[in-house]
Scaffold this active site. Structure first.
Site, short mmCIF file in Angstrom:
data_model
loop_
_atom_site.label_atom_id
_atom_site.label_comp_id
_atom_site.label_asym_id
_atom_site.label_seq_id
_atom_site.Cartn_x
_atom_site.Cartn_y
_atom_site.Cartn_z
N TYR A 144 -3.34 -1.98 -9.46
CA TYR A 144 -2.50 -1.30 -8.45
C TYR A 144 -1.02 -1.60 -8.71
CZ TYR A 144 -0.82 -0.66 -3.54
OH TYR A 144 -0.15 -0.30 -2.39
N ASP A 278 -7.97 -16.49 -1.36
CA ASP A 278 -6.74 -16.47 -0.56
C ASP A 278 -5.73 -15.46 -1.10
OD1 ASP A 278 -7.07 -18.21 1.54
OD2 ASP A 278 -6.28 -19.96 0.47
P1 NAP Z 1 -4.00 4.91 3.72
O1 NAP Z 1 -4.00 4.76 5.20
O2 NAP Z 1 -5.18 4.50 2.94
O3 NAP Z 1 -3.67 6.44 3.41
C1 NAP Z 1 -3.69 6.92 2.10
C2 NAP Z 1 -3.24 8.35 2.11
O4 NAP Z 1 -3.25 8.82 0.75
C3 NAP Z 1 -4.20 9.26 2.90
O5 NAP Z 1 -3.46 10.29 3.51
C4 NAP Z 1 -5.10 9.83 1.81
O6 NAP Z 1 -5.63 11.10 2.14
C5 NAP Z 1 -4.08 9.96 0.68
N1 NAP Z 1 -4.74 9.99 -0.62
C6 NAP Z 1 -5.52 9.04 -1.20
N2 NAP Z 1 -5.97 9.46 -2.40
C7 NAP Z 1 -5.47 10.71 -2.58
C8 NAP Z 1 -5.59 11.67 -3.60
N3 NAP Z 1 -6.32 11.44 -4.69
N4 NAP Z 1 -4.95 12.86 -3.45
C9 NAP Z 1 -4.21 13.11 -2.34
N5 NAP Z 1 -4.04 12.23 -1.35
C10 NAP Z 1 -4.67 11.04 -1.46
O7 NAP Z 1 -2.75 4.16 3.08
P2 NAP Z 1 -1.38 3.69 3.72
O8 NAP Z 1 -1.56 2.28 4.11
O9 NAP Z 1 -0.88 4.70 4.71
O10 NAP Z 1 -0.45 3.70 2.43
C11 NAP Z 1 0.62 4.61 2.28
C12 NAP Z 1 1.52 4.10 1.18
O11 NAP Z 1 2.04 2.83 1.55
C13 NAP Z 1 0.79 3.89 -0.15
O12 NAP Z 1 1.60 4.38 -1.21
C14 NAP Z 1 0.61 2.39 -0.24
O13 NAP Z 1 0.56 1.96 -1.56
C15 NAP Z 1 1.84 1.91 0.48
N6 NAP Z 1 1.75 0.55 1.05
C16 NAP Z 1 0.81 0.26 1.99
C17 NAP Z 1 0.75 -1.01 2.52
C18 NAP Z 1 -0.26 -1.40 3.57
O14 NAP Z 1 -0.30 -2.59 3.94
N7 NAP Z 1 -1.07 -0.49 4.07
C19 NAP Z 1 1.66 -2.00 2.08
C20 NAP Z 1 2.63 -1.65 1.13
C21 NAP Z 1 2.66 -0.36 0.63
P3 NAP Z 1 -6.99 11.26 3.02
O15 NAP Z 1 -6.63 10.91 4.43
O16 NAP Z 1 -7.36 12.67 2.86
O17 NAP Z 1 -7.99 10.28 2.40
P1 GDP Z 2 -2.48 -8.78 0.20
O1 GDP Z 2 -1.19 -9.12 0.86
O2 GDP Z 2 -2.32 -7.73 -0.84
O3 GDP Z 2 -3.16 -10.00 -0.31
O4 GDP Z 2 -3.35 -8.04 1.26
P2 GDP Z 2 -4.40 -8.29 2.43
O5 GDP Z 2 -3.94 -7.52 3.59
O6 GDP Z 2 -5.73 -7.94 1.86
O7 GDP Z 2 -4.34 -9.83 2.87
C1 GDP Z 2 -5.03 -10.78 2.17
C2 GDP Z 2 -4.98 -12.14 2.84
O8 GDP Z 2 -5.72 -12.13 4.07
C3 GDP Z 2 -5.64 -13.17 1.93
O9 GDP Z 2 -5.04 -14.43 2.15
C4 GDP Z 2 -7.08 -13.14 2.46
O10 GDP Z 2 -7.79 -14.35 2.17
C5 GDP Z 2 -6.85 -12.99 3.95
N1 GDP Z 2 -8.00 -12.39 4.64
C6 GDP Z 2 -8.78 -13.02 5.56
N2 GDP Z 2 -9.78 -12.24 5.98
C7 GDP Z 2 -9.63 -11.06 5.33
C8 GDP Z 2 -10.35 -9.82 5.37
O11 GDP Z 2 -11.33 -9.66 6.07
N3 GDP Z 2 -9.88 -8.81 4.59
C9 GDP Z 2 -8.75 -8.95 3.80
N4 GDP Z 2 -8.31 -7.91 3.07
N5 GDP Z 2 -8.06 -10.11 3.73
C10 GDP Z 2 -8.49 -11.14 4.49
#
Ligand code: NAP
Ligand code: GDP
Length: 327
Positions: A144, A278
């Site tokens: 990723y 972790d």
């Molecule tokens: P999410 O809730 O899993 O949503 C993903 C979105 O991408 C959904 O709308 C999904 O569409 C769409 N998608 C996935 N595969 C696709 C494909 N092949 N073609 C077209 N659309 C596709 O993710 P999110 O957390 O909102 O993430 C949004 C952005 O923030 C991402 O770029 C992610 O890397 C970034 N980000 C997230 C986090 C976090 O903690 N969540 C942290 C840092 C950065 P469907 O609804 O149709 O499946």
């Molecule tokens: P990261 O920041 O990319 O590592 O994303 P996560 O949101 O998956 O957070 C991971 C941290 O949460 C690690 O320290 C895991 O050990 C802890 N953790 C504890 N329970 C869970 C769980 O149920 N799911 C995930 N994803 N992480 C967990």
């Protein structure tokens, strides 16, 4: 011609939050809709962005002048550890298709979404925007991370060769309404909300993966949404911007679990499973650049945002993205 803003990944956690902010902030205000603007929130069912033809069709249909590119295969630590090749390939394809089609379709501005996972594992803290390429990312999510890093490389290449106005945002860990609550693949906050809910419902122990000691910086999706809207409208530089609360606001996984226990109202047995990974111990990121550019910005306090997210999950359990509904 009015502006058309296409949000790829518009049906996910961050996309839904941008839609909420655009629809609820006063029209014409800093984060509200501008008169005449059209916002399109695309899902994967409308176009699978791993496919170049479907990507081109989506752009032909809406003719976006601006793009916020969120679409990605996204998952928590355990999904990233298990599916490294899929995370690398899907995200590489999606990003290449969206960036190249934005270029060929003449999109005026593109803001893509990275993550603090892109940063090197061995690096001096706090992380800042200059350190992305200084070393290898953490092994747990290198598929990723490498796919996401390449967006910054591509942004510079398109700017140098074509003068494109492409940039990127680097959010820290995000949480909020419409998250992915799948027990296996979710990020820590939605996974633990779901696990705590089930523990309360079934009278079973609430088990948190790992030691609970790692530290993370969390941003509420609705705050992040405002920052994306700001970056789209008010920031015109190829270099990324970290979108985050301050580095002094790191919280431990145990603090997160404690807050979830309180918000869910769980009173049963609660334990840590130290046999589970972790991941990175911490990855504190500086929001100095953001604050210097945006001026005044009020982040929602963590406990309030977490409580709103938990209440949303409890009220929307039947339709939330929980994966297979557990008993
Ligand atoms: P999410 O809730 O899993 O949503 C993903 C979105 O991408 C959904 O709308 C999904 O569409 C769409 N998608 C996935 N595969 C696709 C494909 N092949 N073609 C077209 N659309 C596709 O993710 P999110 O957390 O909102 O993430 C949004 C952005 O923030 C991402 O770029 C992610 O890397 C970034 N980000 C997230 C986090 C976090 O903690 N969540 C942290 C840092 C950065 P469907 O609804 O149709 O499946
Ligand atoms: P990261 O920041 O990319 O590592 O994303 P996560 O949101 O998956 O957070 C991971 C941290 O949460 C690690 O320290 C895991 O050990 C802890 N953790 C504890 N329970 C869970 C769980 O149920 N799911 C995930 N994803 N992480 C967990």
């Amino acid at each position: 011609m009015p502006d058309v803003i296409l949000v790829t990944g518009g049906t996910g956690l961050v996309g839904r939050a941008i839609q909420y902010v655009i629809e609820t902030e006063p029209e014409g205000s800093r984060f509200g809709k501008k008169p005449g603007e059209k916002w399109v929130f695309a899902s994967s069912s409308e176009a699978d962005l791993r496919d170049i033809k479907e990507t081109q069709k989506l752009f032909e249909k809406y003719k976006p002048t601006h793009v916020i590119h969120l679409a990605a295969l996204v998952g928590g630590l355990f999904a990233n550890m298990k599916y490294k090749a899929t995370f690398l390939r899907d995200n590489t394809l999606i990003n290449d298709n969206v960036l190249h089609t934005s270029h060929t379709a003449g999109t005026k501005k593109l803001v893509s979404c990275l993550s603090t996972c892109v940063f090197p594992d061995k690096v001096t803290y706090p992380l800042d925007e200059t350190k992305i390429h200084e070393g290898l990312p953490h092994h747990s999510n290198f598929g990723y991370a490498h796919a996401k890093r390449m967006v910054d490389v591509a942004n510079h290449a398109y700017k140098d060769q074509y003068g494109s106005n492409f940039t990127s945002a680097i959010p820290t860990n995000v949480f909020g309404q419409y998250d992915n609550y799948d027990l296996e693949t979710a990020h820590v906050i939605p996974a633990l909300i779901h696990k705590c809910y089930l523990a309360k419902k079934n009278g079973t122990p609430f088990v948190v993966g790992g030691t609970g000691k790692p530290l993370r910086q969390f941003i509420y999706s609705r705050d992040l949404a405002k920052l994306f809207i700001w970056q789209l409208r008010e920031y015109d530089d190829v270099e990324p911007v970290i979108l985050s609360v301050g580095e002094d606001e790191e919280v431990s996984i145990k603090q997160v679990a404690d807050a979830i226990v309180k918000a869910v109202g769980f009173v049963g047995e609660y334990a840590f499973d130290a046999t589970k990974a972790d991941g990175q111990f911490r990855k504190p990121a500086s929001n100095k650049k953001l604050l210097g550019l945006i001026g005044d910005f009020q982040f929602t306090p963590f406990d309030q945002a977490l409580d709103e997210s938990v209440q949303w999950f409890l009220q929307n359990y039947d339709t939330a993205r929980t994966g297979v509904k557990a008993a």
